[in-house]
Design a protein around this motif. Structure first.
Motif, PDB file in Angstrom:
ATOM      1  N   UNK A 190       0.852  -1.363   0.025  1.00  0.00           N
ATOM      2  CA  UNK A 190       0.074   0.095  -0.109  1.00  0.00           C
ATOM      3  C   UNK A 190       0.833   1.287   0.027  1.00  0.00           C
ATOM      4  N   UNK A 191       1.814   1.329   0.841  1.00  0.00           N
ATOM      5  CA  UNK A 191       2.917   2.270   0.885  1.00  0.00           C
ATOM      6  C   UNK A 191       3.533   2.660  -0.582  1.00  0.00           C
ATOM      7  N   UNK A 192       4.094   1.656  -1.263  1.00  0.00           N
ATOM      8  CA  UNK A 192       4.657   1.488  -2.441  1.00  0.00           C
ATOM      9  C   UNK A 192       3.711   2.096  -3.521  1.00  0.00           C
ATOM     10  N   UNK A 193       2.456   1.594  -3.478  1.00  0.00           N
ATOM     11  CA  UNK A 193       1.236   1.942  -4.495  1.00  0.00           C
ATOM     12  C   UNK A 193       1.185   3.460  -4.177  1.00  0.00           C
ATOM     13  N   UNK A 194       0.761   4.102  -2.955  1.00  0.00           N
ATOM     14  CA  UNK A 194       0.549   5.445  -2.650  1.00  0.00           C
ATOM     15  C   UNK A 194       1.716   6.190  -3.279  1.00  0.00           C
ATOM     16  N   UNK A 195       3.157   5.959  -2.876  1.00  0.00           N
ATOM     17  CA  UNK A 195       3.935   6.425  -3.185  1.00  0.00           C
ATOM     18  C   UNK A 195       4.070   6.537  -4.921  1.00  0.00           C
ATOM     19  N   UNK A 196       3.976   5.476  -5.440  1.00  0.00           N
ATOM     20  CA  UNK A 196       4.175   5.376  -6.974  1.00  0.00           C
ATOM     21  C   UNK A 196       3.037   6.171  -7.710  1.00  0.00           C
ATOM     22  N   UNK A 216      -3.743  10.850  -3.915  1.00  0.00           N
ATOM     23  CA  UNK A 216      -2.287  10.670  -4.526  1.00  0.00           C
ATOM     24  C   UNK A 216      -2.508  10.286  -6.277  1.00  0.00           C
ATOM     25  N   UNK A 217      -3.590   9.541  -6.507  1.00  0.00           N
ATOM     26  CA  UNK A 217      -3.532   8.969  -7.875  1.00  0.00           C
ATOM     27  C   UNK A 217      -3.627  10.169  -8.813  1.00  0.00           C
ATOM     28  N   UNK A 218      -4.198  11.569  -8.668  1.00  0.00           N
ATOM     29  CA  UNK A 218      -4.157  12.701  -9.460  1.00  0.00           C
ATOM     30  C   UNK A 218      -3.364  13.693  -9.332  1.00  0.00           C
ATOM     31  N   UNK A 219      -2.205  13.274  -8.206  1.00  0.00           N
ATOM     32  CA  UNK A 219      -1.502  14.468  -7.823  1.00  0.00           C
ATOM     33  C   UNK A 219      -0.007  14.700  -8.525  1.00  0.00           C
ATOM     34  N   UNK A 220       0.327  15.775  -8.904  1.00  0.00           N
ATOM     35  CA  UNK A 220       1.612  16.177  -9.054  1.00  0.00           C
ATOM     36  C   UNK A 220       2.219  17.193  -8.210  1.00  0.00           C
ATOM     37  N   UNK A 272       9.738  18.171  -3.563  1.00  0.00           N
ATOM     38  CA  UNK A 272       9.888  18.418  -1.746  1.00  0.00           C
ATOM     39  C   UNK A 272       8.821  17.554  -0.968  1.00  0.00           C
ATOM     40  N   UNK A 273       7.796  17.388  -1.971  1.00  0.00           N
ATOM     41  CA  UNK A 273       6.287  16.886  -1.475  1.00  0.00           C
ATOM     42  C   UNK A 273       6.071  15.197  -2.027  1.00  0.00           C
ATOM     43  N   UNK A 274       7.047  14.889  -2.797  1.00  0.00           N
ATOM     44  CA  UNK A 274       6.770  13.655  -3.798  1.00  0.00           C
ATOM     45  C   UNK A 274       6.925  12.267  -3.030  1.00  0.00           C
ATOM     46  N   UNK A 275       6.469  12.377  -1.677  1.00  0.00           N
ATOM     47  CA  UNK A 275       6.542  11.147  -1.139  1.00  0.00           C
ATOM     48  C   UNK A 275       5.479  11.023  -0.241  1.00  0.00           C
ATOM     49  N   UNK A 276       5.013   9.763   0.319  1.00  0.00           N
ATOM     50  CA  UNK A 276       3.867   9.845   1.000  1.00  0.00           C
ATOM     51  C   UNK A 276       4.254  10.216   2.447  1.00  0.00           C
TER      52      UNK A 276
END
Length: 351
Positions: A46-52, A289-293, A297-301
């Motif tokens: 789940x953590x990997x998926x959200x980060x990805x 996270x799915x529609x996020x860019x 500095x904020x690109x990780x969960x």
């Protein structure tokens, strides 16, 4: 001679009972260990998926040092302390038609994307209050030269619509244009597309807003009577995009609806204790996270979580929503320009 109540068979029965309990405990222990391993694996996935899910842009590297200065920040007493310094974040709602879902929600299949919504979110030092400043997309600005994603640079453009910055140079040019017109450093960048916004609202169980007038907009396909409504994700997105069905049909009327939505979303989030419902928390996180860019500095969960935790005490009543002061553009009655000195004073208050 011994019987069932004697020492012989009694000891044997007791031994068998202990043996059965021991085997049962071992089986239970193995089952628990297996569940923990599987649970850890699921949590890791789940953590990997959200980060990805998160797309990022290295804005700092692209823009270099030719930017408004960063404010001096006093270091936190410990590495684990939540950040509490003042922060400025450029938040864009993109009308990208990429992907079937965005095409359906955007009402078309045209290529490219524009910044349909632009807000500068200022978090005060201590994170006890915030100011959200909306920038009308029809504002005429001087768009600075921006590095192109494919190489080279765009030319300086005078009397250009604000949302053209994103169209020609993506997030990097959007940030540079905002910094150029405000002289305020954008510490972070967050962009969410049509699909991501609609999914977020649905994951939260909808959002309740009150409209002051009837809305009938053929472009956003929204029909609402004046009053209080509980909207699902598709309806909330339509409300955020509505402009022709209210007021004079300008972008300023749409901004008023978007600011209502910001407050309503804060109320909806505050009303839910997501930490007691892991399944719902995951759905919300996945939607966000799915529609996020973001900027790098904020690109990780972890980084997004720390930002969220630092503002978790903010309620809608502590968030002020304003629109950058504007007047009709002398060159075009359908466009606006920043009203001075009011706009300059507003941006100075956020430095």
């Amino acid at each position: 001679m011994t019987g069932r109540d004697g020492n012989g068979d009694g000891k044997a029965d007791a031994g068998r009972a202990v043996g059965r309990r021991s085997r049962a405990l071992r089986i239970a222990g193995l089952a628990l260990a297996g569940a923990l391993v599987l649970g850890s694996g699921a949590a890791g996935w789940a953590y990997w998926h959200l980060n990805d899910n998160i797309t990022s842009v290295d804005i700092d590297n692209a823009l270099g040092d030719n930017r408004p200065p960063k404010p001096v920040v006093t270091p936190s007493p410990s590495a684990s302390a939540l950040p509490g310094e003042a922060l400025n974040i450029l938040v864009l709602g993109s009308d990208s038609r990429s992907g079937e879902e965005n095409q359906r929600l955007g009402g078309g299949d045209s290529s490219g994307a524009r910044s349909d919504t632009a807000m500068v979110v200022h978090l005060d030092a201590g994170r006890t209050s915030a100011t959200v400043v909306s920038i009308p997309r029809d504002t005429l600005v001087t768009r600075p030269s921006c590095p192109r994603p494919s190489g080279g640079s765009t030319a300086v453009a005078h009397n250009s619509m604000f949302n053209s910055a994103y169209a020609v140079g993506g997030p990097i040019c959007a940030v540079k244009t905002v910094e150029s017109m405000t002289d305020v450093r954008m510490d972070h960048y967050i962009e969410i597309d049509f699909s991501g916004f609609a999914k977020l609202v649905d994951a939260l169980g909808g959002v309740t807003v009150t409209t002051d007038e009837d809305i009938a907009d053929d472009d956003s396909h929204l029909r609402l009577k004046a009053g209080t409504h509980h909207l699902d994700g598709t309806q909330a997105l339509a409300l955020a995009r509505t402009r022709h069905g209210i007021g004079d049909g300008s972008d300023l009327g749409r901004i008023g609806l978007q600011q209502k939505l910001v407050k309503a979303l804060l109320d909806q989030i505050s009303a839910q204790d997501l930490l007691t419902d892991p399944a719902k928390l995951y759905r919300v996180a996945d939607a966000v996270t799915a529609g996020l860019t973001t900027d790098t500095g904020l690109d990780s969960l972890g980084e997004l979580t720390r930002l969220g935790q630092s503002v978790q005490g903010l309620s809608a009543s502590e968030v002020r929503t304003v629109t950058m002061p504007v007047v009709r553009a002398p060159s075009d009655p359908n466009r606006v320009v920043a009203e001075q000195p009011e706009a300059r004073k507003l941006w100075e208050s956020l430095r």
